[in-house]
Design a protein around this motif. Structure first.
Motif: not given
Length: 231
Positions: A128-131, A134-138, A162-168
């Motif tokens: 999981n990815i956290t930002y 938010l917690v993303f479960s691919e 797509c946006l979280i891959a380049d977050a910020g």
């Protein structure tokens, strides 16, 4: 096992042509002359993707789209006539993932279907990815905020991914179109991005997330964490 597609269009020749092209691409297609017939079949057994014409006898395609979206995150493609261009935006407001304006090439529809189902069928092993909150479960293709799922469509999920891959950092509209829709930017208008952004923002706001999608004037969008909630 082949992906199952439900297709509703009141023109028999269109149903036959599209069913043939989709069948040749390896999909199992069930076609219906009305949206009501498709909706009844969907209630009996869900499919992997729905294609809906807007103008049909009985309940119109936009209403069927809204009704399906209320109970399922299945990918939905709306078919509209040139003279009803406003239905494109109405389709997105009612939860569709993509649209095509008639007349269109059946091969283009197959490309759109491929792109949507490729995202749906991904089974990534990533953690999981956290930002922010938010917690993303691919693996599950879900996004949770403070333990509550946002209820994103596949397109909305892919947009945030797509946006979280380049977050910020800012991501251009063209890059978003390429990564999210997976086809040439000439085939999809940039306002499709803007409408999908609008819907996703609404869901982030409704969940009281500290993550926001910021516009970068003349370029695109980027993810940010609200200053007051940053660690």
């Amino acid at each position: 096992m082949s992906n199952v597609i439900y297709l509703a269009d009141d023109e028999e020749d269109i149903r036959e042509i599209l069913s043939q092209f989709l069948g040749n691409a390896g999909y199992e297609v069930r076609s219906f002359p009305t949206g009501d017939d498709l909706y009844e079949a969907f209630n009996d057994k869900e499919c992997d993707l729905v294609i809906l014409d807007v103008m049909m006898p009985g309940t119109d395609g936009l209403t069927i789209c809204k009704n399906i979206r209320a109970k399922s995150l299945v990918p939905i493609i709306i078919l509209t006539a040139k003279e009803t261009e406003a239905d494109q935006m109405k389709g997105f407001m009612n939860g569709s993932d993509d649209y095509l304006v008639k007349p269109f090439s059946p091969s283009l529809l197959v490309l759109r279907v491929n792109a949507l189902l490729r995202r749906t069928n991904m089974n990534k092993e990533d953690d999981n990815i956290t930002y922010g909150d938010l917690v993303f479960s691919e693996r599950e293709h879900t996004v949770n905020c403070n333990g509550k799922e946002l209820g994103l469509t596949m397109t909305e999920f892919s947009l945030l991914e797509c946006l979280i891959a380049d977050a910020g950092s800012a991501v251009s509209r063209n890059d978003i179109l390429d990564k999210v829709w997976g086809i040439d930017t000439d085939d999809v208008e940039t306002r499709v991005v803007d409408e999908t952004i609008r819907r996703t923002r609404q869901k982030l706001k409704a969940s009281n997330s500290n993550v926001k999608i910021a516009a970068v004037w003349g370029y695109g969008y980027k993810l940010e964490i609200n200053d007051e909630n940053k660690n």
